[in-house]
Write an enzyme that holds these catalytic residues in place. Structure first.
Site, PDB file in Angstrom:
ATOM      1  N   GLU A  98      12.685  -9.624   1.663  1.00 43.18           N
ATOM      2  CA  GLU A  98      11.863  -8.468   2.049  1.00 43.18           C
ATOM      3  C   GLU A  98      12.709  -7.207   1.969  1.00 43.18           C
ATOM      4  O   GLU A  98      13.879  -7.208   2.349  1.00 43.18           O
ATOM      5  CB  GLU A  98      11.376  -8.693   3.486  1.00 43.18           C
ATOM      6  N   ARG A 144      12.363   4.763  13.161  1.00 37.43           N
ATOM      7  CA  ARG A 144      11.181   5.640  13.109  1.00 37.43           C
ATOM      8  C   ARG A 144      10.213   5.318  14.269  1.00 37.43           C
ATOM      9  O   ARG A 144      10.675   5.051  15.360  1.00 37.43           O
ATOM     10  CB  ARG A 144      10.513   5.475  11.731  1.00 37.43           C
ATOM     11  N   ALA A 162       3.149  -0.800   4.808  1.00 39.06           N
ATOM     12  CA  ALA A 162       2.466  -0.806   6.118  1.00 39.06           C
ATOM     13  C   ALA A 162       1.948  -2.191   6.499  1.00 39.06           C
ATOM     14  O   ALA A 162       1.822  -2.501   7.687  1.00 39.06           O
ATOM     15  CB  ALA A 162       1.309   0.198   6.100  1.00 39.06           C
ATOM     16  N   PRO A 199       0.777  -1.233   0.000  1.00 39.77           N
ATOM     17  CA  PRO A 199       0.000   0.000   0.000  1.00 39.77           C
ATOM     18  C   PRO A 199       0.818   1.297   0.000  1.00 39.77           C
ATOM     19  O   PRO A 199       1.811   1.399   0.726  1.00 39.77           O
ATOM     20  CB  PRO A 199      -0.809  -0.089   1.292  1.00 39.77           C
ATOM     21  N   ASN A 200       0.348   2.229  -0.770  1.00 40.94           N
ATOM     22  CA  ASN A 200       0.856   3.611  -0.814  1.00 40.94           C
ATOM     23  C   ASN A 200       2.220   3.749  -1.494  1.00 40.94           C
ATOM     24  O   ASN A 200       2.684   4.878  -1.686  1.00 40.94           O
ATOM     25  CB  ASN A 200       0.914   4.208   0.607  1.00 40.94           C
ATOM     26  N   SER A 251      12.950   2.940   3.727  1.00 44.88           N
ATOM     27  CA  SER A 251      13.481   3.740   4.840  1.00 44.88           C
ATOM     28  C   SER A 251      13.936   2.811   5.959  1.00 44.88           C
ATOM     29  O   SER A 251      13.618   1.622   5.946  1.00 44.88           O
ATOM     30  CB  SER A 251      12.397   4.688   5.349  1.00 44.88           C
ATOM     31  N   TYR A 280      10.974   9.395   2.228  1.00 48.16           N
ATOM     32  CA  TYR A 280      11.107   8.376   1.196  1.00 48.16           C
ATOM     33  C   TYR A 280      11.865   8.835  -0.058  1.00 48.16           C
ATOM     34  O   TYR A 280      12.008   8.067  -1.003  1.00 48.16           O
ATOM     35  CB  TYR A 280       9.711   7.872   0.777  1.00 48.16           C
ATOM     36  N   ASN A 301       8.075  -5.834  -0.795  1.00 46.83           N
ATOM     37  CA  ASN A 301       7.999  -4.681   0.102  1.00 46.83           C
ATOM     38  C   ASN A 301       6.553  -4.552   0.549  1.00 46.83           C
ATOM     39  O   ASN A 301       5.745  -3.938  -0.136  1.00 46.83           O
ATOM     40  CB  ASN A 301       8.459  -3.407  -0.611  1.00 46.83           C
ATOM     41  N   ARG A 323       4.855  11.385  -1.927  1.00 48.79           N
ATOM     42  CA  ARG A 323       4.476  11.263  -0.519  1.00 48.79           C
ATOM     43  C   ARG A 323       5.688  11.388   0.407  1.00 48.79           C
ATOM     44  O   ARG A 323       6.673  10.686   0.216  1.00 48.79           O
ATOM     45  CB  ARG A 323       3.830   9.882  -0.351  1.00 48.79           C
ATOM     46  N   HIS A 329      12.734  -2.802   2.600  1.00 51.24           N
ATOM     47  CA  HIS A 329      12.100  -1.550   3.043  1.00 51.24           C
ATOM     48  C   HIS A 329      12.970  -0.385   2.620  1.00 51.24           C
ATOM     49  O   HIS A 329      14.185  -0.410   2.851  1.00 51.24           O
ATOM     50  CB  HIS A 329      11.911  -1.545   4.556  1.00 51.24           C
TER      51      HIS A 329
END
Lengths: 144, 144, 144, 144, 144, 144, 144, 144, 144, 144, 144, 144
Positions: K97, K106, K76, K9-10, K101, K22, K73, K17, K99
């Site tokens: 997998e 965070r 969320a 998602p996103n 960032s 990112y 990836n 964004r 990511h």
């Protein structure tokens, strides 16, 4: 009166490392500050720094025979080194713990020092002058 | 230079209450000690005690207009009074928190002060002289 | 023999507030009940209520000089007021804590009283008669 | 009016075991104390002790048919025996739980009784006289 | 084929105790229901109840030599009796755990059974018929 | 009588995926097993699988108008999908939850189903026959 | 229609204190905003602020006799004052809780209000206009 | 010198039950091993096993009058039986706790023994010989 | 000015589902209520509902290009959908979150919304009118 | 047969440090005790102490080539040194962990050793003789 | 060799964004980067993005028949989608997998991926090049 | 371009220690692999291993003056050494953390690295080639 001022990991980079958190004063500057105040108080200061937990334990044990009290900044070791905690108890001397930055206002894990509970006093967030306050406090304890 | 020294609940019984923890010095004795040191430092001290959280908040707000800094011993309120915490932030002055006994070596809930994270410095376990150290620290902050 | 019976926040609304939990007896009714039993026991009762934590602390300190023991219902303050806890210790008198409803059978946060650990005894869930039991217990402690 | 007074594990050693915590009164002394007060109140008391959780459950079920109420000191079982808890509910009678020492001021795990939430009342820390208070409370509930 | 159906504390009061939760069927009714279904399935049922954890452990060990499988409702013991858990493993037979009410929709502590992880299957919330389902499941496991 | 049998994510791979945990029976085999038993019970079965939480919610809502009850295996969604939980409540029908493997004996996070508390019954660890048991249980609920 | 708008600790410093969090509007500005909207809605507003938990409890009790509903911003007290929570219940009136900043996006401890669970509605993060929304909501509840 | 060796639930199945964890030695074998070593040490051993918590408590109390020390393997009861813990304290004798398998390397709940804190010594993971070590340790304590 | 009003899972059953919690107003009624108020405010409303988390994310992304702000009721997704949370941030528009019932006064898991921390405002417990309040708040933010 | 006996931080102060906890025996005394018993058992002992975690890891690796087994007292490192834990696994030899005092009856953090789960056996609370027991246990493992 | 590169998602908004977190590279840019490197490695890449958890599960299942490995990836969904976790296991292929960032630096909830434990490798914080590293790693696994 | 590759405790035993977890490649093999790839990338590698936390801190500080970046495998120290964490920050260089095995799929405590949050990137579970990936990533960061 003899005082050990013992500093833990990464404090040797003070002044260079994260100046927005720790300021631009170096550990050498602090040593001078502390020794100058010690002179007023008729105290002799042995000022040391190490990145090694084991050396910090060795020094606390050495203090047992050679010093009257300790000013201790265990730095990151504060948060997990039960060996340092046990050494503080084992050395049998008054110990004042000091932290340059306000460890209660930063990451949650920095708010907990496993050493504080066995120190005689704890001074936090006062920057380089915190060492001077700690020295004065130690001398007062020793003189009381 | 004007400094408020503000004390929270039950500190008025100091010297009588649990002397094995808090010693036999009274709050009046501490007031004298602090004022005497303040004189050396050319500072004026307004020394107060209250059992009321709301009054402590009122005084911190009052300090905003009338003082240059605050020495604060919130006593039991340290451990839950977010109103005092917010007042420390709201007053906009340097605040040094002080505790007589070593709160890190007693009941677990005493080890956590909700105020410490927003204070400028924290001094713990040094008994009545902790107030003197706090005053010196505050003056140093104000003069820096 | 002089006994303070001290009541915390919202107990003045007893009988009106949530009668399905607290019943229809008012605090005035409880005062009569307690005083009548006190007479049998040759005790004098000073019965008070306040919504202010600070006042409860003041009264516990006042009890120190004026009473032989305290029956205490801190109401909602039981669950967080460490200032009241410290005042119970500081007053140096026998204290019996009392709760009208069974705090162990309601919301989880009501099951924990930060005061109980320093009280001499705790009586929970017996309604208005719990005060009478507390008074009897206190008198027995004082006479023992 | 018939009342069961039921005692859990190790209470038979009362007076011998840890006298600094539990005092020197024996369980037999408490039985006498309770029965003497019961006579005043026109109540008949069946006083028992067991080290077996299952027996305590059996007795609570037996009470269902034979008694009007129960004074219950589950001792160590208080802190984990959900079988006793369920039996308290299942017996369908008023039950007042009693603890000799102040369980809120000792080890953390002693502060939690899984039974309290389903008892009608709880009396803690009043020593042998706590049983008398519990009996009086039970009689008052039964007469109301 | 021989099956033990073992029931834990307070289940003997079924039908009387908290009918709004557990219904009005008695344990005797369930025994009949299970035995009638067992006849269809050519299984012999030994149906027992105890309030004693130790007896439940004894029976699970007895099953080891005498039965082919177990239907087990440990009742309140489910939530803490690691002795029963170990006995389920030790008996070396297929075990289907059954609960009358939906333990996942009641008090939080009822949602956790320390026995379930070592049972072969678990059937929850289906009332008396849950025992029949458990018996069928056990027979199916034994026949597979 | 119409029954929806709804299956969540990855159950379409049954028989292929992790056979050491889930066995070699396919979802198609289970569908046959369930439909065959449904015929005996005069029930009609609508058997579906989806990897989409939203579709599972849609189907539970669709059941509201078209079915008399639901057998539900939410698979991995069991452990976090509060949307499925709310849909179970919202559909207003009897729902029996089923899991093929013993979720209480695997990873800790699998032991908790957020759906179970609002299901009428839960059947765990009985493999493909668990669906048959669930269907029988559902029919019994609908006929009671 | 009479409405109390009650404000907790440090809100009197609004506009001065931490403007980057709370904006530059003062509490006086908010009072005007609310009263102007109240006039449109034919409601009378009594707008107050206190730093004292006890006073907030007193006012909620006073509202019981004199007002039809309450808009309440308990500020820091939201996070621990169970006395305020009990007073909200005890006052027996519709209460809408309001927070100026988004308490869910700041320190973790600010995300939890012990009062919210017993309020009728909660409005968070909308700044001064949140009071207007709360007033409108309260009037709507009172008129429904 | 008289020593009780007390064993908790399911230890009677030793050698049969889960041999991959507990080995093939039976409890009878261990009894012989212990008694043979006891002879060397001039100690008399009373070796017992029970599945009943209450019996274990009874035996610990019996030891009070009849034995000089106890070797105790509470098995599953170790992890929750506060009644056994209290009995260990109440018996007033030296107690050495022993576990056959390494409870620290298995399920998390097995790593915590509620009894250990009040035992004089704890011996874990050494299999049947652990009992011999425990006996030797006990004798050494009694002779010191 | 264009506003998206987006509704999550099961809200399409509003008025039918659990009316004791959510009332009898349907989502269609709310749509009318919101659109009527929008007309006064010169805003255009696009009102949608979905049971699919992915669709809600799609719509929040669509809003990025087509709307000026969003009123969002994520329903059950509020409590775990970090995808929705990230989409709220990613859409870059003002978002006001709304909940019909008081989520702080129900099951503990409902009290936590993972979305709230990144919304501009949150309105809880005000029923259908909460949407109107949210729309007004959004318009005020957009006009400020 | 060669055995390393390795001791962690502060054990060199044994006999001087906190004698009320650790007794007056020195580490030298323990070395003699162990070596004397080793002679009986035809084992050779290499007895060492260090305050440095890294040295302890080095020695455990050294043992890999030079010794048959290890008796290990990691002292304070037990509670956090995962490096020591990994070294115990990596050395591939039988390791028996020993603690002088009863770590389960002191501060909560001392009750957890991160090393125990990978040791072969653990001996706690038996004082200097615990080393002898550990040596015997190690020899028995090596001879089995 | 065929590789699926699947994005949650996103991620389609990448570059627009939160560029401070990112960066400004778009997902299309990453696709090009990955495909260019794939060409060197003689691999074919199928690059996809979805906002729907169910679609991600579908694709992982599709990969089972059509691809040799997966770069994943989950965005969320990483933090709660046990359905994706189960699909990773069920697809039976090597999965790396990735990511963009540093999720460990965070918000606390971002530090935990429920998928990582069943992936073959995890690459975090390296930005768009992390995909290239993941592809290289996957190819190396497939060729080993 | 100069790169330090620093390895923590027990990695010197790689290839011998737990080959089922860590494989049979030795640290020397990895050094060769890394240096060979470094040559392609025109980078110079200084490859080191230590069992001492303090030495790792020293080396990270040394890197400050002598290297352009660091590949760091802190091994067991990852999980608790805040001194290493602080040194990573203090060294002021890009740092890529690498773990040979998938730390997220093993013991729970291995899933948390206190260093990761301050590293630039993290590569997990890719075996010896993970070092190569880390080197490539570091070079890419240094060249960007």
């Amino acid at each position: 009166m003899k005082v050990f001022v013992l500093n833990g990991p990464n404090l040797n980079l003070l002044g260079e490392r994260e100046p927005e958190v720790y300021g631009t004063t170096t550990l050498g500057d602090i040593e001078k500050l502390v020794k100058s105040r010690a002179e007023d108080l008729k105290a002799e200061v042995d000022f040391r720094q190490t990145n090694h937990e084991g050396v910090l334990v060795d020094w606390l044990q050495e203090a047992r025979g050679q010093a009257d009290g300790v000013v201790l900044n265990p730095a990151a070791l504060s948060h997990y080194s039960l060996a340092v905690r046990d050494a503080v108890v084992a050395c049998g001397l008054p110990v004042v713990e000091v932290h340059l930055s306000n460890i209660f206002g930063r990451e949650p894990w920095r708010a907990k020092s496993v050493v504080s509970g066995v120190a005689d006093g704890v001074i936090v967030g006062l920057g380089p002058l915190g060492y001077v306050r700690a020295l004065e406090a130690l001398v007062a304890i020793l003189e009381s």
